[in-house]
Scaffold this active site. Sequence first.
Site, PDB file in Angstrom:
ATOM      1  N   PRO A   9       0.791  -1.229   0.000  1.00  0.00           N
ATOM      2  CA  PRO A   9       0.000   0.000   0.000  1.00  0.00           C
ATOM      3  C   PRO A   9       0.826   1.283   0.000  1.00  0.00           C
ATOM      4  O   PRO A   9       1.856   1.374   0.671  1.00  0.00           O
ATOM      5  CB  PRO A   9      -0.822  -0.107   1.290  1.00  0.00           C
ATOM      6  CG  PRO A   9      -0.138  -1.130   2.113  1.00  0.00           C
ATOM      7  CD  PRO A   9       0.520  -2.081   1.156  1.00  0.00           C
ATOM      8  N   ASN A  10       0.328   2.227  -0.782  1.00  0.00           N
ATOM      9  CA  ASN A  10       0.874   3.590  -0.901  1.00  0.00           C
ATOM     10  C   ASN A  10       2.196   3.656  -1.668  1.00  0.00           C
ATOM     11  O   ASN A  10       2.702   4.746  -1.914  1.00  0.00           O
ATOM     12  CB  ASN A  10       1.028   4.249   0.483  1.00  0.00           C
ATOM     13  CG  ASN A  10      -0.306   4.328   1.198  1.00  0.00           C
ATOM     14  OD1 ASN A  10      -1.256   4.860   0.639  1.00  0.00           O
ATOM     15  ND2 ASN A  10      -0.405   3.779   2.396  1.00  0.00           N
ATOM     16  N   ARG A  17       5.106  10.762  -2.686  1.00  0.00           N
ATOM     17  CA  ARG A  17       4.774  10.523  -1.285  1.00  0.00           C
ATOM     18  C   ARG A  17       5.959  10.846  -0.370  1.00  0.00           C
ATOM     19  O   ARG A  17       7.037  10.262  -0.528  1.00  0.00           O
ATOM     20  CB  ARG A  17       4.417   9.044  -1.155  1.00  0.00           C
ATOM     21  CG  ARG A  17       4.188   8.574   0.238  1.00  0.00           C
ATOM     22  CD  ARG A  17       4.185   7.050   0.300  1.00  0.00           C
ATOM     23  NE  ARG A  17       3.926   6.602   1.646  1.00  0.00           N
ATOM     24  CZ  ARG A  17       4.183   5.392   2.081  1.00  0.00           C
ATOM     25  NH1 ARG A  17       4.682   4.488   1.264  1.00  0.00           N
ATOM     26  NH2 ARG A  17       3.912   5.060   3.314  1.00  0.00           N
ATOM     27  N   TYR A  22      11.047   9.032   1.242  1.00  0.00           N
ATOM     28  CA  TYR A  22      11.086   8.017   0.183  1.00  0.00           C
ATOM     29  C   TYR A  22      11.759   8.489  -1.108  1.00  0.00           C
ATOM     30  O   TYR A  22      11.892   7.705  -2.051  1.00  0.00           O
ATOM     31  CB  TYR A  22       9.663   7.521  -0.109  1.00  0.00           C
ATOM     32  CG  TYR A  22       8.995   6.889   1.101  1.00  0.00           C
ATOM     33  CD1 TYR A  22       9.465   5.689   1.627  1.00  0.00           C
ATOM     34  CD2 TYR A  22       7.927   7.510   1.741  1.00  0.00           C
ATOM     35  CE1 TYR A  22       8.889   5.123   2.752  1.00  0.00           C
ATOM     36  CE2 TYR A  22       7.333   6.945   2.868  1.00  0.00           C
ATOM     37  CZ  TYR A  22       7.825   5.752   3.364  1.00  0.00           C
ATOM     38  OH  TYR A  22       7.251   5.188   4.475  1.00  0.00           O
ATOM     39  N   ASN A  72       8.147  -5.427  -0.690  1.00  0.00           N
ATOM     40  CA  ASN A  72       7.983  -4.287   0.209  1.00  0.00           C
ATOM     41  C   ASN A  72       6.499  -4.249   0.544  1.00  0.00           C
ATOM     42  O   ASN A  72       5.682  -3.775  -0.262  1.00  0.00           O
ATOM     43  CB  ASN A  72       8.440  -2.982  -0.446  1.00  0.00           C
ATOM     44  CG  ASN A  72       8.394  -1.823   0.538  1.00  0.00           C
ATOM     45  OD1 ASN A  72       7.785  -1.920   1.606  1.00  0.00           O
ATOM     46  ND2 ASN A  72       9.021  -0.718   0.179  1.00  0.00           N
ATOM     47  N   ALA A  75       2.987  -0.713   4.938  1.00  0.00           N
ATOM     48  CA  ALA A  75       2.498  -0.752   6.322  1.00  0.00           C
ATOM     49  C   ALA A  75       2.000  -2.135   6.743  1.00  0.00           C
ATOM     50  O   ALA A  75       1.967  -2.442   7.945  1.00  0.00           O
ATOM     51  CB  ALA A  75       1.394   0.286   6.501  1.00  0.00           C
ATOM     52  N   GLU A  96      12.503  -9.377   2.241  1.00  0.00           N
ATOM     53  CA  GLU A  96      11.746  -8.216   2.729  1.00  0.00           C
ATOM     54  C   GLU A  96      12.577  -6.956   2.489  1.00  0.00           C
ATOM     55  O   GLU A  96      13.760  -6.924   2.822  1.00  0.00           O
ATOM     56  CB  GLU A  96      11.477  -8.380   4.230  1.00  0.00           C
ATOM     57  CG  GLU A  96      10.802  -7.175   4.859  1.00  0.00           C
ATOM     58  CD  GLU A  96      10.625  -7.322   6.372  1.00  0.00           C
ATOM     59  OE1 GLU A  96      10.770  -8.459   6.898  1.00  0.00           O
ATOM     60  OE2 GLU A  96      10.340  -6.304   7.026  1.00  0.00           O
ATOM     61  N   HIS A  98      12.682  -2.522   2.606  1.00  0.00           N
ATOM     62  CA  HIS A  98      12.128  -1.207   2.941  1.00  0.00           C
ATOM     63  C   HIS A  98      13.041  -0.137   2.380  1.00  0.00           C
ATOM     64  O   HIS A  98      14.275  -0.247   2.461  1.00  0.00           O
ATOM     65  CB  HIS A  98      11.976  -1.036   4.451  1.00  0.00           C
ATOM     66  CG  HIS A  98      11.088  -2.078   5.025  1.00  0.00           C
ATOM     67  ND1 HIS A  98       9.725  -2.058   4.855  1.00  0.00           N
ATOM     68  CD2 HIS A  98      11.369  -3.212   5.702  1.00  0.00           C
ATOM     69  CE1 HIS A  98       9.204  -3.133   5.420  1.00  0.00           C
ATOM     70  NE2 HIS A  98      10.185  -3.858   5.934  1.00  0.00           N
ATOM     71  N   ARG A 105      12.765   5.170  12.640  1.00  0.00           N
ATOM     72  CA  ARG A 105      11.481   5.871  12.561  1.00  0.00           C
ATOM     73  C   ARG A 105      10.603   5.538  13.772  1.00  0.00           C
ATOM     74  O   ARG A 105      11.098   5.078  14.786  1.00  0.00           O
ATOM     75  CB  ARG A 105      10.815   5.550  11.217  1.00  0.00           C
ATOM     76  CG  ARG A 105      11.671   5.973  10.032  1.00  0.00           C
ATOM     77  CD  ARG A 105      11.011   5.651   8.713  1.00  0.00           C
ATOM     78  NE  ARG A 105       9.753   6.381   8.559  1.00  0.00           N
ATOM     79  CZ  ARG A 105       8.850   6.121   7.618  1.00  0.00           C
ATOM     80  NH1 ARG A 105       9.068   5.154   6.745  1.00  0.00           N
ATOM     81  NH2 ARG A 105       7.738   6.815   7.555  1.00  0.00           N
TER      82      ARG A 105
HETATM   83  C1  DQA Z   1       8.166   1.173   4.018  1.00  0.00           C
HETATM   84  C2  DQA Z   1       8.201   1.419   5.534  1.00  0.00           C
HETATM   85  C3  DQA Z   1       6.836   1.170   6.127  1.00  0.00           C
HETATM   86  O1  DQA Z   1       6.869   1.409   7.536  1.00  0.00           O
HETATM   87  C4  DQA Z   1       5.816   2.109   5.511  1.00  0.00           C
HETATM   88  O2  DQA Z   1       4.527   1.841   6.027  1.00  0.00           O
HETATM   89  C5  DQA Z   1       5.818   2.063   4.025  1.00  0.00           C
HETATM   90  C6  DQA Z   1       7.103   1.993   3.332  1.00  0.00           C
HETATM   91  C7  DQA Z   1       9.522   1.521   3.358  1.00  0.00           C
HETATM   92  O3  DQA Z   1       9.709   1.095   2.227  1.00  0.00           O
HETATM   93  O4  DQA Z   1      10.345   2.229   3.941  1.00  0.00           O
HETATM   94  O5  DQA Z   1       4.785   2.149   3.384  1.00  0.00           O
HETATM   95  O6  DQA Z   1       7.936  -0.205   3.791  1.00  0.00           O
END
Ligand code: DQA
Length: 148
Positions: A9-10, A17, A22, A72, A75, A96, A98, A105
């Site tokens: 998501p997102n 964003r 990011y 990735n 959240a 995994e 990020h 954070r």
């Molecule tokens: C994320 C870190 C997560 O905590 C966050 O909710 C994201 C992006 C990252 O790529 O840094 O959506 O996965």
Amino acid sequence: MKLLIVNGPNLNLLGQREPGIYGTDTMEACLEQLRKHYADHEIAYYQSNVEGFLIDRLQQANVDGTQGIVLNAGAYTHTSVALHDCIRSLHIPVIEVHISNVHQREEFRHHSMISAACRGVICGFGLNSYRLAVEALILQAPSNSSNK
Ligand code: DQA
């Protein structure tokens, strides 16, 4: 290798964003670079904002010849028992990823529900985190002679 990158998501909003966290590069630009750099490999991409759709795509990868997954989960990383169970059910490695260093954070980002089910974790290197994960999958591939 046949690889799959999955974004949760997102992450469709990369580039717009929270650029301070990011960055300003888009996922499309990142994929273009990856496909150029790893031209001998096939890199598919999937993004969804919906938890169940992510699970459907991971399950599909398990039967369509995909040999490694970069995930990735956004959240959902911090909440999803369903993704944990899904990853455990796969016979292919999942890395995994990020973009941000989640450990620098908010505290709610410090715990991952999926790390224990994944082959490894890469975080904090911006969009290069995807490249490092692809590299890890290639290095760890059973057919890679440097593993022998
Ligand atoms: C994320 C870190 C997560 O905590 C966050 O909710 C994201 C992006 C990252 O790529 O840094 O959506 O996965």
